[in-house]
Write a protein that holds these residues in place. Structure first.
Motif, PDB file in Angstrom:
ATOM      1  N   ALA A  62       6.470  -5.656  -7.883  1.00 14.78           N
ATOM      2  CA  ALA A  62       7.559  -5.286  -8.779  1.00 14.78           C
ATOM      3  C   ALA A  62       8.766  -4.512  -7.985  1.00 14.78           C
ATOM      4  N   LEU A  63       8.937  -4.297  -7.121  1.00 12.61           N
ATOM      5  CA  LEU A  63       9.922  -4.121  -6.968  1.00 12.61           C
ATOM      6  C   LEU A  63      11.292  -4.317  -6.452  1.00 12.61           C
ATOM      7  N   VAL A  64      10.867  -6.085  -5.655  1.00  9.22           N
ATOM      8  CA  VAL A  64      11.509  -6.636  -4.710  1.00  9.22           C
ATOM      9  C   VAL A  64      12.701  -7.708  -6.002  1.00  9.22           C
ATOM     10  N   PRO A  65      11.960  -8.013  -6.902  1.00  9.20           N
ATOM     11  CA  PRO A  65      12.486  -9.238  -7.774  1.00  9.20           C
ATOM     12  C   PRO A  65      13.601  -7.771  -7.967  1.00  9.20           C
ATOM     13  N   LYS A  66      13.860  -7.241  -7.586  1.00 10.23           N
ATOM     14  CA  LYS A  66      15.291  -6.358  -8.822  1.00 10.23           C
ATOM     15  C   LYS A  66      15.968  -6.767  -7.464  1.00 10.23           C
ATOM     16  N   GLU A 109       0.815  -1.305  -0.427  1.00 12.48           N
ATOM     17  CA  GLU A 109       0.369  -0.352  -0.068  1.00 12.48           C
ATOM     18  C   GLU A 109       1.013   1.282   0.057  1.00 12.48           C
ATOM     19  N   ALA A 110       2.486   1.043  -0.197  1.00 10.80           N
ATOM     20  CA  ALA A 110       3.398   2.415  -0.605  1.00 10.80           C
ATOM     21  C   ALA A 110       2.668   3.094  -1.541  1.00 10.80           C
ATOM     22  N   ASP A 111       3.026   4.551  -0.824  1.00 10.03           N
ATOM     23  CA  ASP A 111       2.719   5.692  -2.315  1.00 10.03           C
ATOM     24  C   ASP A 111       3.825   5.876  -3.047  1.00 10.03           C
ATOM     25  N   ARG A 166      -0.821  -9.579  -6.826  1.00 13.82           N
ATOM     26  CA  ARG A 166      -0.923  -9.348  -8.129  1.00 13.82           C
ATOM     27  C   ARG A 166       0.222  -8.090  -8.551  1.00 13.82           C
ATOM     28  N   GLN A 167       0.617  -7.214  -7.739  1.00 12.30           N
ATOM     29  CA  GLN A 167       1.702  -6.431  -8.735  1.00 12.30           C
ATOM     30  C   GLN A 167       2.999  -7.117  -8.843  1.00 12.30           C
ATOM     31  N   LYS A 200       4.141  -3.241 -10.951  1.00  9.82           N
ATOM     32  CA  LYS A 200       3.854  -2.251 -10.615  1.00  9.82           C
ATOM     33  C   LYS A 200       4.017  -2.560  -9.111  1.00  9.82           C
ATOM     34  N   GLY A 201       4.357  -1.291  -8.394  1.00  5.77           N
ATOM     35  CA  GLY A 201       4.595  -1.067  -6.683  1.00  5.77           C
ATOM     36  C   GLY A 201       5.484  -1.766  -6.044  1.00  5.77           C
ATOM     37  N   PHE A 202       5.044  -2.312  -4.913  1.00  2.55           N
ATOM     38  CA  PHE A 202       6.079  -2.926  -4.537  1.00  2.55           C
ATOM     39  C   PHE A 202       6.099  -4.672  -4.680  1.00  2.55           C
TER      40      PHE A 202
END
Length: 374
Positions: A291-295, A249-251, A281-282, A287-289
């Motif tokens: 999608a950020l984690v796998p980087k 839910e992060a902005d 789902r993200q 998108k969102g958190f």
């Protein structure tokens, strides 16, 4: 206090401690994600991790022993991921690490609220004691250096008046000036002055900003402040734990901060909690958190399963130790593997009225349990 139960949760706590030691030893940022349905114990794991770190502090301790005092009412302060406002550190206490909590929430229109604005309030309270405690020795060293430079400068002036060694006077005076300038920069005095002037310009410009854009401006300022705070931690060689609660839910600004944190060459352990469904789902939508984690290669994702009935029965017995085993297991069975639901059940009049001298004494157990929501 309610017992910390559940094999998955205890293993997750162990993984957090390992990640923390790895983070400190390597001097690099790491990410650990706790995935689990609401109430399964993600926040409790974070609190137990805080308590484990607090127990390792040198005396006098800077951080309190626990985030909240849960001795009398286990549900008090539910959701807190950092010490509540108003905690006081002991005089002369030097923090061995920093702990930062960022709670992400959605507003009434299901839009992400800016979490960094609230996090900044915590950091404002922490900045002074951290700078005071960790910087005391540095300031004493710089003070002695300045006294020595002042003595050299005075000696150069005296020699100049006497007409002796003009070149030496110029060299000593120049070195003294450059050294003082370096000390000013390294201790942050000039940077603080520049930052204050920058903030004053922002305050003046804010009066002309459309009110609808003010939250965005505050958000960017909060992000800048968090970045500056982390720079201060690096200067004092302090490791840090940054907890991102409900990360899905992060902005956008909070996500930018997380990405910036994970790219830092300093010991920062980012602990994020999230619900599995929005996280997956993200990830799928990119998108969102999620999608950020796998980087990031230095990451670990732990998914928490529902807690076994036997462990939940132990939780009941930790609160009411004289309860019969069969009663404790029956109460635990109504929680569907969720410790938060169990604790909420124990707080309801349906069960609270049957708590006598440390035991749940229930004659018609099936009828009483029917009054509990599954």
């Amino acid at each position: 206090m309610a017992e910390f139960v559940g094999k998955d949760r205890q293993q997750a706590l162990g993984r957090l401690q390992v990640a923390w030691e790895t983070c400190r030893n390597e001097g690099s940022a790491r990410l650990l994600v706790l995935l689990g349905n609401p109430g399964v114990g993600k926040t409790r794991i974070v609190r137990e991790f805080f308590a484990a770190l607090a127990a390792t502090q040198p005396a006098p301790p800077f951080w309190p022993p626990r985030i909240v005092d849960e001795v009398d009412k286990p549900l008090d302060g539910r959701g807190a991921i950092a010490p509540l406002e108003g905690f006081e550190w002991a005089p002369g206490a030097n923090p061995a690490y920093a702990w930062i909590g960022v709670s992400c929430r959605l507003d009434q229109r299901r839009r992400p609220e800016n979490a960094l604005i609230e996090a900044k309030k915590m950091l404002l309270a922490l900045h002074e004691p951290i700078a005071e405690g960790r910087g005391r020795r540095e300031r004493m060293t710089f003070a002695f250096l300045r006294l020595g430079l002042l003595a050299l400068t005075l000696a150069a002036v005296v020699l100049g008046f006497l007409g002796i060694a003009t070149v030496l006077v110029a060299v000593v005076g120049s070195l003294s000036l450059l050294a003082n300038l370096y000390l000013e920069v390294s201790t942050g005095s000039l940077r603080t002055l520049v930052r204050e002037r920058h903030l004053k310009r922002r305050e003046g410009a804010r009066a002309t900003i459309d009110p609808e854009r003010e939250d965005r401006v505050l958000s960017r300022e909060a992000k800048d402040y968090v970045d500056g705070f982390l720079d201060e931690l690096r200067k004092h060689r302090l490791p840090a734990v940054v907890v991102i609660d409900d990360a899905t839910e992060a902005d956008p600004d909070t996500l930018d901060m997380v990405e910036s944190l994970l790219g830092r060459a300093q010991p920062v352990l980012v602990v994020a909690t999230a619900h599995p469904a929005p996280y997956e789902r993200q990830r799928a939508e990119g998108k969102g958190f999620g999608a950020l984690v796998p980087k990031w290669s230095r990451r670990e994702v732990l998914e928490l399963d529902p807690i076994a009935i036997g462990d939940l029965a132990s939780l009941v017995l930790s609160i009411a130790p004289r309860t019969e085993e069969i009663v404790a297991r029956a109460i635990a069975d109504h929680a569907d593997g969720n410790p938060l639901i169990l604790l909420a059940h124990l707080e309801t009049p349906v069960l609270r009225d049957h708590l006598v001298d440390g035991a749940y004494e229930v004659e018609d157990l099936p009828r009483v349990l029917e009054g509990l929501t599954r």
